[in-house]
Structure formats: structure tokens, C-alpha cells
Scaffold this motif. Structure first.
Motif, mmCIF file in Angstrom:
data_model
loop_
_atom_site.group_PDB
_atom_site.id
_atom_site.type_symbol
_atom_site.label_atom_id
_atom_site.label_comp_id
_atom_site.label_asym_id
_atom_site.label_seq_id
_atom_site.Cartn_x
_atom_site.Cartn_y
_atom_site.Cartn_z
ATOM 1 N N PHE A 1 0.863 -1.267 -0.194
ATOM 2 C CA PHE A 1 0.193 0.019 0.111
ATOM 3 C C PHE A 1 1.019 1.167 -0.133
ATOM 4 C CE2 PHE A 1 1.043 -0.164 4.438
ATOM 5 C CZ PHE A 1 1.182 1.243 4.932
ATOM 6 N N TRP A 2 0.249 2.373 -0.493
ATOM 7 C CA TRP A 2 0.988 3.729 -0.268
ATOM 8 C C TRP A 2 -0.179 4.383 0.284
ATOM 9 C CZ3 TRP A 2 -0.922 7.987 -2.199
ATOM 10 C CH2 TRP A 2 -2.143 7.880 -3.494
ATOM 11 N N GLY A 3 0.454 5.497 1.184
ATOM 12 C CA GLY A 3 -0.522 6.417 1.698
ATOM 13 C C GLY A 3 0.103 7.834 2.048
ATOM 14 N N ILE A 4 -0.886 8.902 2.377
ATOM 15 C CA ILE A 4 -0.614 10.183 2.692
ATOM 16 C C ILE A 4 -1.389 10.523 3.558
ATOM 17 C CG2 ILE A 4 -2.188 10.893 1.035
ATOM 18 C CD1 ILE A 4 -0.587 13.279 0.624
ATOM 19 N N ARG A 5 -0.693 10.941 4.867
ATOM 20 C CA ARG A 5 -1.472 11.561 6.007
ATOM 21 C C ARG A 5 -0.985 12.960 6.422
ATOM 22 N NH1 ARG A 5 1.239 6.674 9.262
ATOM 23 N NH2 ARG A 5 3.626 7.231 9.239
ATOM 24 N N GLY A 6 -1.937 13.406 7.191
ATOM 25 C CA GLY A 6 -1.753 14.853 7.353
ATOM 26 C C GLY A 6 -2.065 15.375 8.905
ATOM 27 N N LYS A 7 -1.397 16.356 9.555
ATOM 28 C CA LYS A 7 -1.711 16.683 10.738
ATOM 29 C C LYS A 7 -1.534 18.376 10.815
ATOM 30 C CE LYS A 7 -0.381 15.977 15.520
ATOM 31 N NZ LYS A 7 0.577 15.134 16.543
ATOM 32 N N GLU A 8 -2.536 19.062 11.431
ATOM 33 C CA GLU A 8 -2.409 20.463 11.465
ATOM 34 C C GLU A 8 -2.696 20.766 13.027
ATOM 35 O OE1 GLU A 8 -4.185 24.560 9.704
ATOM 36 O OE2 GLU A 8 -5.404 22.967 9.653
ATOM 37 N N ASP A 9 -1.971 21.553 13.482
ATOM 38 C CA ASP A 9 -2.326 22.140 15.034
ATOM 39 C C ASP A 9 -3.396 23.230 15.005
ATOM 40 O OD1 ASP A 9 -2.160 23.094 17.571
ATOM 41 O OD2 ASP A 9 -0.007 23.695 17.502
ATOM 42 N N LEU A 10 -4.414 22.915 15.637
ATOM 43 C CA LEU A 10 -5.655 23.817 15.760
ATOM 44 C C LEU A 10 -5.496 24.719 17.088
ATOM 45 C CD1 LEU A 10 -8.397 21.535 14.793
ATOM 46 C CD2 LEU A 10 -7.105 23.095 13.122
ATOM 47 N N GLY A 11 -4.454 24.363 17.902
ATOM 48 C CA GLY A 11 -4.424 25.071 19.055
ATOM 49 C C GLY A 11 -5.210 24.569 20.219
ATOM 50 N N GLY A 12 -4.639 24.638 21.470
ATOM 51 C CA GLY A 12 -5.156 24.118 22.617
ATOM 52 C C GLY A 12 -4.956 22.655 22.835
ATOM 53 N N GLY A 13 -3.862 22.114 22.145
ATOM 54 C CA GLY A 13 -3.664 20.720 22.298
ATOM 55 C C GLY A 13 -4.230 19.933 21.272
ATOM 56 N N VAL A 14 -5.228 20.531 20.361
ATOM 57 C CA VAL A 14 -6.103 19.526 19.373
ATOM 58 C C VAL A 14 -5.438 19.857 18.038
ATOM 59 C CG1 VAL A 14 -8.317 19.237 18.414
ATOM 60 C CG2 VAL A 14 -8.120 20.150 20.894
ATOM 61 N N SER A 15 -5.423 18.658 17.337
ATOM 62 C CA SER A 15 -4.774 18.618 15.894
ATOM 63 C C SER A 15 -6.041 18.140 14.952
ATOM 64 C CB SER A 15 -3.488 17.866 15.783
ATOM 65 O OG SER A 15 -2.523 18.530 16.447
ATOM 66 N N ALA A 16 -6.040 18.619 13.609
ATOM 67 C CA ALA A 16 -6.732 17.952 12.768
ATOM 68 C C ALA A 16 -6.023 16.887 12.043
ATOM 69 C CB ALA A 16 -7.364 19.064 11.852
ATOM 70 N N ILE A 17 -6.206 15.782 11.763
ATOM 71 C CA ILE A 17 -5.633 14.781 11.106
ATOM 72 C C ILE A 17 -6.473 14.116 10.010
ATOM 73 C CG2 ILE A 17 -4.462 14.092 13.221
ATOM 74 C CD1 ILE A 17 -6.270 11.788 13.672
ATOM 75 N N PHE A 18 -5.488 13.602 9.231
ATOM 76 C CA PHE A 18 -6.613 12.698 7.991
ATOM 77 C C PHE A 18 -5.330 11.841 7.367
ATOM 78 C CE2 PHE A 18 -3.901 15.610 5.133
ATOM 79 C CZ PHE A 18 -3.497 14.929 4.119
ATOM 80 N N ALA A 19 -5.939 10.504 6.714
ATOM 81 C CA ALA A 19 -5.022 9.719 6.255
ATOM 82 C C ALA A 19 -5.897 9.339 4.986
ATOM 83 C CB ALA A 19 -4.816 8.856 7.124
#
Length: 357
Positions: A79-97
Motif C-alpha cells: 500500500f501507499w498512503g498520505i497523512r496529514g496533521k495540523e495544529d489547531l491550538g489548545g492541544g488539538v490537531s486535525a488529522i487525515f489519512a
């Protein structure tokens, strides 16, 4: 909570990122617009995957002759994949894969013709001190738990436990795929090695809001011990009324340094048919050197049902030798024995290569 997915045979040799193959191709695309790849210090995107193949003579107990072939994946499905993470502040991050299976022996996308493009995972969600909450197409945690308690990990080609529970050609006892659609999944944060996951798949059937998948999973990892306890319910629509299967899994692995021992028990019960099964698994792995491992595993499944066709035993065993050329590349040789009630013995011999990027 510790991430429970293993992509290598040993924990010390897993989760290594690189920039080869399809990763390089996609990286070139990201490089054209680096602002999108890294908008700020709190945003990141990673490309990763595994590519592997094997060559062997394959024969199950229920097939009349052996087949010489080049197969996809082997110890791990490619398999191959791409994942991401963004710091939203307050210790919370948005993620995807977004992850896609593929077949390196012929270049085809997916494990088979029915797979969607992002067949392994396709989710978005949030991560923080509260744990992780994600939505989309996601890996079945029961399958992930099985990969932790057998020496052949998540292999759908060589692991007797996975073959007898999830692979249709081997009479897989668990209804449903190793990946579930339309799911919401919550994973707790790690608490001294303990963690839990709850997953629910919306049915998407008009007039039947309760027709969906449900799974509850507990795990522990620490002090050389890995232990899992899983339960899931899968509802399905057949020719008659809606059916339901319940599946349970309990297992453990303990690393004694000179040998790691594995054991598991699985049970299924279909309240509609009625049919059921019991599966028992035992195995070990021995590290001769930091790069060389002897792997052995046996599983036995007993089926029960109202007719002779739904009763019987299956014994499957695998013996393998895995040698790591580097932290990202290994080669292996495996023999698999398969015996179904009232059928002749099946023997499989294979050699393969696997690369993590």
C-alpha cells in the motif's frame, strides 16, 4: 494510546519513512507548491507505504493442484498512503489519512477489482489529550488486534490466524472485510499501556438505522506483554431478514527476549443461521540476530452448524525465516501447511521481499 498497527515483523524495525517509488512521484507534486504541504510549523504531510511481493507454489487443502505464481504483498499487503496533521491550538490537531492498496506484480490498484481507490484507509478527524476521533473508511480494529498476537502480523497470505478468520478462500469465519466503510472511531489516550477503541459503522439502509457494524476493543502494551480483547457485531442483509454475527477475540504475546510467544482464541456466532466457530492459535518468533527471525504459527478452526457442510475442522501452520537487509528492506522464505476435514493436505512454498518507505 499507542498506535496498534504493526507494519514489520518486529516492533524495533517498524514505521520507518522514506521517499521511494510512488512516494517520490507524489513528493514531486507537493514540491510544486510547498506552501500547501507545510503552511506553517503546525501543519505537516507525510508520504509512506510498503511494497512487497513473493514467488511461490501455492496449494490449499481444498484445491486439486498447486499453482506457481507471483503474488501481491506477502508478509504485508502492499500500500501507499498520505497523512496529514495540523495544529489547531489548545492541544488539538486535525488529522487525515488516505491509503491505497496496490498489486506490484501487475501494477493494479487495490487488492482486487472490487476495492475502491483509497481501499486501506480514508478518514479525517481530530486528535488531542482526549484521544482520537476519526470518520470515514477505516481498518477493522479486530484485524489490527490479530496482527499484534501472531508472529506473521497482518499477513493475509501466511498468517494462519488471519487466514482462518478473515480470508474467504480459507473459509474465513468472521463476516466482513478487514476495513469497514462509513465508520466513526474513537480511540482513548494511552493510560500506562492500557487503551480502548470503539468503532461504529452506519448502515446506510433506508428504514433500518440500526443496521451497522459495532466493535469494542481493549488492549495493553508494556513490560514485554501485549494483550488484546475484542468484540464485534456485524449485521448483514441476505435473501431473508437482516442477519447478525458476533465475533470475539482474546490473545496475548510476551517477549522473553530470546523468544516471543503468541496465543489467541477467537469465536463467532451467527444468531440467524445458526452457525458458529472456534479458532485457537499458538506461535513463536526467535531472533537469532537483530536481523534474523524464525517465525512459526499454528491455528485450528472448528465450525459448527445444522448440516454436515457447516461442520468440520481446519488446521493451518506456517514456518518462516525473515532476514532484514536494512531497517527498511527484508527477504523471507515461508512454508505453509493446510489441512481441511476430508480433504488432502495443501502445501505452499514461497520466497518474498518487502520494502518500507
Amino acid at each position: 494510546m499507542k498506535k496498534v498497527q504493526r507494519v514489520m515483523a518486529r516492533a524495533s524495525l517498524r514505521n520507518v519513512a522514506g521517499t521511494l517509488g510512488v512516494a517520490a512521484m507524489l513528493s514531486s507534486g507537493l514540491a510544486l507548491n510547498p506552501v500547501n504541504a507545510r503552511a506553517d510549523s503546525g501543519s505537516q504531510v507525510q508520504l509512506y507505504g510498503i511494497v512487497g511481493t513473493y514467488v511461490g507454489s501455492v496449494k490449499r487443502s481444498d484445491t486439486p493442484q498447486s499453482t506457481v505464481l507471483m503474488g501481491s504483498g506477502g508478509l504485508t499487503t502492499s500500500f501507499w498512503g498520505i497523512r496529514g496533521k495540523e495544529d489547531l491550538g489548545g492541544g488539538v490537531s486535525a488529522i487525515f489519512a488516505l491509503e491505497s492498496f496496490f498489486q506490484p506484480q501487475n501494477g493494479a490498484q487495490g487488492r482486487n477489482a472490487t476495492d475502491p481507490f483509497f481501499s486501506r484507509n480514508a478518514y479525517v478527524g481530530f486528535q488531542g489529550d482526549f484521544g482520537q476521533l476519526t470518520f470515514g473508511r477505516q481498518r477493522n480494529p479486530t484485524y489490527t488486534a490479530e496482527s499484534l498476537i501472531n508472529p506473521f502480523s497482518s499477513s493475509t497470505v501466511f498468517s494462519p490466524l488471519v487466514l482462518q478468520t478473515f480470508v474467504t478462500n480459507y473459509g474465513g469465519t468472521i463476516i466482513g472485510d478487514t476495513v469497514w466503510n462509513n465508520t466513526a472511531k474513537y480511540t482513548t489516550p494511552d493510560f500506562k499501556g492500557f487503551g480502548a477503541t470503539v468503532i461504529y459503522g452506519l448502515g446506510g439502509v433506508a428504514g433500518s438505522p440500526g443496521v451497522g457494524n459495532l466493535g469494542v476493543h481493549l488492549n495493553y502494551q508494556g513490560h514485554g506483554l501485549t494483550a488484546v480483547l475484542s468484540g464485534q457485531r456485524v449485521r448483514y442483509t441476505a435473501a431473508g431478514p437482516v442477519g447478525a454475527q458476533y465475533a470475539y477475540l482474546a490473545g496475548a504475546a510476551y517477549d522473553f527476549k530470546v523468544v516471543t510467544l503468541y496465543g489467541a482464541w477467537a469465536m463467532t456466532s451467527d444468531v440467524s443461521t445458526p452457525t458458529g466457530s472456534h479458532t485457537y492459535e499458538a506461535g513463536f518468533s526467535i531472533p537469532f540476530t537483530p536481523a534474523d527471525f524464525l517465525l512459526a504459527e499454528w491455528a485450528r478452526t472448528q465450525r459448527s452448524g445444522p448440516t454436515p457442510a457447516t461442520n468440520g475442522f481446519r488446521n493451518t501452520a506456517s514456518l518462516g525465516y525473515d532476514h532484514f537487509l536494512s531497517k527498511r528492506t527484508d527477504i523471507y522464505a515461508i512454508y505453509t501447511y493446510d489441512k481441511l476435514s476430508a480433504r488432502p493436505t495443501g502445501n505452499t512454498f514461497a520466497v518474498g521481499v518487502r520494502h518500507t518507505f
